[in-house]
Design an enzyme around this catalytic site. Structure first.
Site, PDB file in Angstrom:
ATOM      1  N   SER A 210       0.861  -1.173   0.000  1.00 24.03           N
ATOM      2  CA  SER A 210       0.000   0.000   0.000  1.00 24.03           C
ATOM      3  C   SER A 210       0.897   1.222   0.000  1.00 24.03           C
ATOM      4  O   SER A 210       1.974   1.217  -0.596  1.00 24.03           O
ATOM      5  CB  SER A 210      -0.918  -0.045   1.225  1.00 24.03           C
ATOM      6  N   ARG A 378      -5.487   3.543  -0.385  1.00 22.34           N
ATOM      7  CA  ARG A 378      -6.771   3.548   0.317  1.00 22.34           C
ATOM      8  C   ARG A 378      -7.815   2.733  -0.437  1.00 22.34           C
ATOM      9  O   ARG A 378      -8.798   2.287   0.137  1.00 22.34           O
ATOM     10  CB  ARG A 378      -7.253   4.994   0.495  1.00 22.34           C
ATOM     11  N   VAL A 500      -7.685   4.024  10.880  1.00 27.68           N
ATOM     12  CA  VAL A 500      -6.439   4.263  10.158  1.00 27.68           C
ATOM     13  C   VAL A 500      -6.699   4.776   8.746  1.00 27.68           C
ATOM     14  O   VAL A 500      -7.798   4.677   8.217  1.00 27.68           O
ATOM     15  CB  VAL A 500      -5.573   2.989  10.114  1.00 27.68           C
ATOM     16  N   GLU A 501      -5.645   5.320   8.125  1.00 26.42           N
ATOM     17  CA  GLU A 501      -5.674   5.885   6.763  1.00 26.42           C
ATOM     18  C   GLU A 501      -6.784   6.920   6.603  1.00 26.42           C
ATOM     19  O   GLU A 501      -7.497   6.962   5.604  1.00 26.42           O
ATOM     20  CB  GLU A 501      -5.821   4.773   5.713  1.00 26.42           C
ATOM     21  N   GLY A 502      -6.935   7.765   7.626  1.00 32.71           N
ATOM     22  CA  GLY A 502      -7.969   8.790   7.618  1.00 32.71           C
ATOM     23  C   GLY A 502      -9.158   8.328   8.429  1.00 32.71           C
ATOM     24  O   GLY A 502      -9.901   7.441   8.011  1.00 32.71           O
TER      25      GLY A 502
END
Length: 824
Positions: A210, A378, A500-502
């Site tokens: 990722s 994402r 996570v990731e926003g």
């Protein structure tokens, strides 16, 4: 009537022209023809002349550029320039980083369904399918999630070795650098299958594939960096992590306090220009075991060694673990999921300019690099993880609900449990379609900024709902941890994907509509660029074209919204077959409504809209559900429109429509300009709200699909690890379902005989023996019932432990401490 006819003719023909989005000139010609026809049919000459004058007063200035531009466009441009919210450099980069795909059609108010239908069916390459059938299947078979999460708090050494040896860390690395060179779809399928067994294994494999050093190097790295690092990342010699999140700014790269000062320093025995870094990062996945740290920091050049600019901006670098000043190794403990995660700290860590990703040429371009690659990462890891967990949760919960009995009845037959099973089935079907759609967009070469946020947010939210319902259905089986428990760790891990990731709250209220309203709108970005054009005259001409295109667009969407609301979207061109055509028509309706609401909100609120997060979140929900329903319909079409899947398709679609109307209702009832909200309600819901959540009959059909072997259930199970085995209790329970269904008639016959007879024993085995002796059942039927008993016991059993087995080894008291306690 003759007095009204000319005006009615103008209104009707104008509405028809707006509905079909005719250009202004032919629309005016049609309206003029309608006036002539009205006059010839006996309409009042005076009324006809008045209507013609009104038409001319409006149409002539608009049709003649020499009149329109100086008298209308130029003043409006001056006003627009004043009210246009200033775009920061970070916002500008974010808007320019992504590409627009199907979501742009949804924002158009009149989707061209050919665009969606012409997208190729997502298909794996032969080598990707072979990898799934071989190394991925073997890794799943080897995985003992209880050992990972409870005993070792890590992957055991043989799993680390297997992952590296088979290049799981190099799935996205091109083959010329020693990687597997998989497409985004192949990456998605691997993560999905691993997640069906262990979220720790899926995250361990997912992160290097990722956002991180490999992805960034592939896009921006120098040739020297690619040649050195990509082969090492592919075969596991280097384990990567990426440091973005810190205590003071979270994941907001534009505000990070971590800094690097350009200076001279020593590197590999030479004196070179480089950057001295000071940073404090946390929540960094794989950090405790990483050998190569990707790092985001703000770069400064106070001595002007590189040029005239002191604040160079956000920059990305590569820091080897052994670099002096790096402090790494301790771990966070994320909700008992035990994947490797921890802080990374550095004090005066020197790296040369050659360690900047992309070299000196990309210094200061880190935000752009992150935004472009975030949309890719994402789109894959978290949606795929949610898909694997949800699909596995659906099939095993359906099997459990059939096998587990209360009051002589499978618990899945109780309506309360049936409601939960229907939600599980519908959400799992939806997540699977959405996750695959996001991966397919990346595989087509798109940078799906908006779809990636939709997929991340909604897959993880629906995934949390699936595991919640699955836990409720399993009851005590779900809450007692141990080797037999296949849900507990998923339950514990579900908030991690949300965070996570926003974080999902911010993703919904700031990102989905915030980006989509500008990036996907057919006119807004063009207007903004025209208003900012340094060539004033060219900018004026561009603004004129965009502005009046936008005005026609808005009028068309108002007409389409009202017409579709009035008719229940029962008419209009739409793709699909006799079953799905009505679904596409509803999407046409809400596409027009979204465009109308977006235009009205941006016009009245301007720059304040970004601070109206509740409104933005609700409009984002509308866009999201339109995209989700499109993905589900496309998936259904790609799979040959199987009739068996219709209950799942219908449940998913009606759930989306209900959520759209709920979001629109909340947005309109709370619209900041109340009279406008009332007017919009009349256009959007002229006959009131009609969409309902999936009903009981549909929910019964969807739930039933999970509790009996059938082709729809088999399709839902594709892509997850169902092979029965010692470490896969969910796979074992799923494998029991056909045998349990086959044995149920025999069980009912036996229990009825037992109930009507006087037994000499209460022991089950003895009862079976007596049943054979008395002729209630045959010997073969007894063996089936014995097997059913064993399968049921394995299904419902939970684990128990000695107290010492549950005590954390690191905190066990010493013999001296035990003696002191006993003495006290």
């Amino acid at each position: 009537m003759s007095l009204v006819a000319p005006f009615l003719a103008l209104l009707v023909i104008g509405a028809i022209a707006a509905y079909h989005r005719l250009r202004l000139a032919p629309a005016v010609a049609l309206m003029a023809s309608a006036l002539v026809a009205a006059w010839l049919l006996g309409a009042s000459p005076v009324a006809t002349i008045v209507a013609a004058v009104l038409l001319a007063l409006v149409a002539v200035p608009l049709l003649v550029p020499a009149v329109r531009i100086p008298l209308i466009t130029r003043p409006l441009l001056a006003v627009y320039t004043k009210i246009l919210p200033p775009l920061s450099e970070t916002e500008r980069v974010a808007l320019e980083a992504g590409t627009v795909g199907w979501e742009g059609q949804l924002f158009s108010g009149k989707p061209d369904w050919r665009v969606l239908m012409n997208q190729p069916k997502p298909t794996l390459r032969e080598d990707e399918q072979a990898f799934l059938d071989g190394p991925v299947e073997e890794l799943c078979r080897m995985t003992n999630d209880w050992e990972i999460t409870h005993t070792e708090a890590d992957l055991p050494p043989h799993l680390w070795e297997y992952i590296k040896k088979n290049k799981f860390f190099g799935m996205i690395v091109p083959k010329e650098y020693g990687g597997l060179g998989f497409t985004a779809l192949g990456n998605h399928k691997v993560i999905q299958k691993l997640a069906s067994v262990s979220s720790v294994v899926s995250s361990t494999v997912g992160v290097p594939n990722s956002l991180g050093p490999a992805e960034l190097l592939m896009h921006y790295g120098t040739q020297e960096q690619k040649d050195y690092y990509l082969p090492r990342l592919a075969d596991g010699r280097e384990v990567p992590c990426f440091g973005l999140t810190g205590p003071w700014a979270g994941s907001d790269a534009t505000s990070i306090p971590d800094f690097g000062i350009v200076t001279m320093g020593d590197w590999n025995g030479a004196r070179v220009v480089g950057v001295k870094l000071t940073f404090d990062k946390r929540y960094i996945t794989l950090a405790p075991v990483a050998t190569l740290i990707g790092l985001a920091f703000r770069m400064y050049d106070p001595e002007r060694l590189l040029g005239d600019k002191e604040d160079i901006g956000i920059t990305l670098g590569l820091v080897p673990r052994e670099t002096p000043g790096v402090d790494i190794g301790r771990r966070h403990f994320p909700l008992n999921s035990t994947f490797q995660n921890g802080p990374v700290i550095g004090r005066e860590v020197f790296i040369p300019l050659s360690q900047l990703i992309g070299g000196e040429a990309f210094a200061g371009k880190g935000w752009q690099m992150l935004v472009e690659c975030l949309s890719i990462g994402r789109s894959i890891t978290l949606p795929s993880t949610a898909s694997g967990g949800a699909k596995m949760g659906a099939i095993v919960t359906g099997a459990y609900a059939r096998i587990r009995k209360q009051f002589g009845l499978s618990i899945g037959r109780f309506e309360g449990v049936e409601e939960a099973l229907a939600r599980i089935a519908g959400n799992a079907y939806t997540i699977s379609a959405l996750a695959e759609a996001a991966a397919a967009a990346v595989a087509r070469g798109e940078l799906p900024a908006v779809p990636s946020t939709i997929a991340k947010y909604h897959c993880t939210e629906m995934g949390r709902e699936v595991i919640k319902d699955a836990m409720d259905v399993h009851g005590g089986k779900g809450i007692i941890l141990g080797p037999r428990n296949y849900l507990g760790r998923q339950w514990q891990a579900s908030p991690i994907s949300i965070t996570v990731e926003g974080a999902n709250i911010m993703t919904r209220t700031l990102m989905i509509f915030g980006q989509g309203a500008i990036l996907c709108h057919p006119w807004v970005l063009k207007e903004m660029k025209a208003a900012g054009n340094a060539d004033r005259e060219q900018g004026l001409r561009d603004f004129d074209a965009a502005l009046f295109g936008h005005i026609g667009f808005a009028i068309s969407n108002a007409v389409r919204s009202f017409w579709f609301g009035l008719t229940g979207a029962r008419f209009g061109a739409a793709p699909g077959d006799a079953y799905t055509r009505r679904f596409y028509r509803k999407l046409n309706r809400y596409s027009a409504v979204l465009a109308l609401m977006a235009d009205t909100s941006m016009l009245l609120l301007g720059g304040k809209l970004k601070f109206k997060e509740s409104l933005s979140g609700r409009l984002g929900d509308v866009l999201s559900q339109l995209y989700i329903a499109s993905a589900v319909l496309k998936r259904y079409d790609d799979e040959g429109r199987p009739q068996a899947d219709q209950p799942l398709l219908a449940w998913s679609f009606h759930d989306s429509m209900h959520k759209i109307e709920t979001a629109l209702s909340a947005a309109l009832r709370n619209f900041p300009v109340r009279p406008v909200g009332w007017l919009l309600w009349a256009l959007v819901f002229p006959l009131g709200r009609r969409a309902e959540a999936p009903g009981d009959r549909l929910s019964h059909r969807a739930a039933s699909l999970l509790m009996v072997p059938n082709e729809a259930r088999d399709r839902l199970a594709v892509g997850v690890f169902t092979t029965p085995g010692e470490f896969n209790p969910a796979g074992r329970i799923n494998s029991y379902l056909p045998k349990v269904v086959a044995a149920e008639p025999i069980e009912r016959k036996f229990l009825k005989a037992v109930k009507n007879s006087r037994l000499r024993t209460l022991d089950y085995a003895a009862q079976l023996e007596e049943g054979v002796r008395e002729g209630w059942i045959t010997a073969d039927e007894r063996r089936q019932l014995e097997e059913l008993r064993e399968m049921t016991i394995d299904t419902i059993s939970v684990d128990d432990f000695d107290a010492e087995q549950l005590r954390a080894t690191a905190y066990r008291p010493t013999p001296e401490q035990v003696a002191a306690r006993e003495a006290a």
